[in-house]
Design an enzyme around this catalytic site. Structure first.
Site, PDB file in Angstrom:
ATOM      1  CD  GLU A 222      -3.273  -5.842   4.291  1.00  0.00           C
ATOM      2  OE1 GLU A 222      -4.027  -4.959   4.741  1.00  0.00           O
ATOM      3  OE2 GLU A 222      -2.044  -5.759   4.278  1.00  0.00           O
TER       4      GLU A 222
ATOM      5  CD  GLU B 122      -2.977  -0.990   2.291  1.00  0.00           C
ATOM      6  OE1 GLU B 122      -2.848  -0.118   3.164  1.00  0.00           O
ATOM      7  OE2 GLU B 122      -3.945  -1.769   2.258  1.00  0.00           O
TER       8      GLU B 122
HETATM    9  C1  GAL Z   1      -3.792  -2.131   5.801  1.00  0.00           C
HETATM   10  C2  GAL Z   1      -2.378  -2.418   6.213  1.00  0.00           C
HETATM   11  C3  GAL Z   1      -2.251  -3.366   7.363  1.00  0.00           C
HETATM   12  C4  GAL Z   1      -3.335  -3.236   8.399  1.00  0.00           C
HETATM   13  C5  GAL Z   1      -4.707  -3.068   7.781  1.00  0.00           C
HETATM   14  C6  GAL Z   1      -5.832  -2.751   8.763  1.00  0.00           C
HETATM   15  O1  GAL Z   1      -3.852  -0.878   5.229  1.00  0.00           O
HETATM   16  O2  GAL Z   1      -1.655  -2.960   5.142  1.00  0.00           O
HETATM   17  O3  GAL Z   1      -0.979  -3.245   7.889  1.00  0.00           O
HETATM   18  O4  GAL Z   1      -3.021  -2.296   9.326  1.00  0.00           O
HETATM   19  O5  GAL Z   1      -4.701  -2.048   6.826  1.00  0.00           O
HETATM   20  O6  GAL Z   1      -5.890  -1.428   9.070  1.00  0.00           O
END
Ligand code: GAL
Length: 450
Positions: free
Chosen positions: A362, A174
């Site tokens: 994710e 990201e």
């Molecule tokens: C994403 C990030 C993670 C985690 C997740 C939840 O943006 O890659 O490290 O924090 O969000 O907030």
């Protein structure tokens, strides 16, 4: 298992090749910030500054994954999850960011990788998940163009040391978040602000993504190379033209600015004029060095945003209307629960001809979990996962190319500037005792993956 825990689709409908996994990040789980030769990262330094992390939470131990990785990987296996995504801590491997290698760090990741393989779990490495070496930040960090070669050298070292056993790689996590929150808003490490810092960080992270991918390609011949982007379905608050245009600018910034140069399309400045200023930081060969033919693109989607035009917000002329102000369900992050967002994002990214394959690297949610009789009955998270996985299936059945789904995350962990409060895990962690309890969502996922 409770009745509401059942879904009307099965794992088989995704096909035998679909990758089911769980994602983590070094800084959020490892702890042991100061052992075995590890150097300081910008997050170690930022978290120690007063007022930067909510409630003063300190990440020094996190979930102690550094010492407990065998137990936690055993949990991954117990949950029937066959792919594990983790990131490498740059300063465990190169304490000063460049120069001499810390072989104790190499040894640690070798042990993690070997144990994953022993458990029949496929490792997926992220090279950079936000924990830049502090020594490099002292030289300007992402605002210094030299970071492209620092990052390329670091990527090469990762590839040389682990590429004999690891096929699946993600270069960046990201970039929109670590540049935006870290170099424009100052809310994340290193806490820098301002447009010039931001635009330089955007451009250097784009060049570094490509340089890192090239280093991997040169060293690991069989590598499956990807990189990840955050993305969010954006809608205007109503159809008035000023709000529609504001939504378009936010969509450009959040969803297009980082992927489009990688695909050879350049920065999308016609829809967001401020990006034109990046040209000042570009050199003649840059256009060519901003693109790479990735094997896959990871998208990370959590919510939807509703946008309103605003003359008070510089450069973008728009603001986000918080979920808590909109009478919609939302999580402990104040993010709306809106499963169709993930479907919309799969569709949006599929429209780019240059993307060969998409993976959801994710997706997950934070809710205030409670332990009752030794159990965590997290119905909200379970429903969230079920509905989002359902949307992924819908996209797949409509013919969109999506090849995997990784839950964020295995255990509750250190949620950056929010500290330990938002719990995202399939597994509950008592941060005083480091005791783990598999939540109902984890048990559901396990059953689903059986
Ligand atoms: C994403 C990030 C993670 C985690 C997740 C939840 O943006 O890659 O490290 O924090 O969000 O907030």
């Amino acid at each position: 298992m409770d009745k509401e825990m059942h879904v009307d689709f099965s794992k088989q409908q995704f096909g035998a090749d679909f990758k089911w996994g769980v994602s983590t990040a070094a800084f959020q789980i490892e702890g042991s910030d100061n052992v075995d030769g590890k150097g300081l990262s910008i997050w170690d330094v930022f978290a120690a500054r007063r007022g930067k992390i909510k409630k003063g939470h300190q990440p020094a131990d996190a979930c102690d994954f550094y010492n407990r990785f065998k137990d936690d990987i055993a949990l991954v296996r117990e949950l029937n999850i066959s792919n594990f995504r983790f990131s490498l801590s740059w300063t465990r491997l190169l304490p000063e960011g460049s120069g001499s290698i810390n072989y104790k760090g190499v040894d640690y990741y070798n042990r993690v990788i070997d144990f994953l393989l022993e458990c029949g779990i496929t490792p997926w490495i992220t090279i950079y998940h936000w924990d830049l070496p502090h020594a490099l930040e002292l030289r300007g960090g992402w605002t210094n163009r030299d970071i492209v070669s620092w990052f390329s050298d670091y990527s090469e070292i990762c590839a040389i040391n682990f590429g004999d056993r690891v096929i699946n790689w993600m270069v960046m996590n990201e970039p929109s978040v670590f540049t935006g929150a870290g170099y424009f808003l100052g809310m994340h490490a290193p806490g820098k602000k301002g447009l010039t810092n931001y635009l330089k960080a955007i451009h250097h992270s784009t060049l570094a993504t490509v340089a890192g991918a090239q280093a991997l390609r040169a060293q690991v011949h069989e590598a499956n190379i990807g990189t990840t982007f955050s993305c969010t379905h954006i809608e205007p608050i109503n159809q008035y033209q000023n709000n529609v245009l504001a939504a378009k600018r936010v969509d450009t910034l959040l969803n297009r600015t980082f992927i489009e140069p990688i695909l050879g399309l350049g920065y999308p400045h016609s829809d967001l004029p401020v990006l034109k200023k990046i040209e000042k930081h570009m050199r003649p060969q840059d256009e060519k060095n901003m693109a790479f033919d990735f094997d896959f693109i990871g998208i990370q989607c959590y919510t939807r945003e509703i946008v309103k035009s605003s003359i008070f917000v510089p450069y973008i002329g728009a603001r986000i209307v918080k979920a808590s102000k909109r009478k919609v369900p939302f999580t402990a992050m104040n993010w709306e629960v809106y499963p169709p967002s993930i479907y919309q994002m799969i569709k949006k990214f599929n429209a780019y001809k240059g993307i060969k394959k998409l993976l959801i690297t994710e997706n997950g949610s934070a809710f205030p979990d409670v332990i009752e009789n030794g159990k965590v009955n997290d119905i909200d998270r379970t429903t969230y996962l079920q509905n989002h996985i359902g949307e992924v299936l819908k996209a797949k059945q409509e013919g969109f190319n999506v090849d995997g789904y990784f839950v964020w995350t295995l255990t509750d962990n250190f949620e950056w500037a929010e500290g330990f409060h938002p719990r995202f895990g399939l597994v509950y962690v008592d941060f005083n005792t480091q005791q783990r309890i598999i939540k109902q969502s984890g048990l559901w996922f396990k059953e689903f993956l059986k």
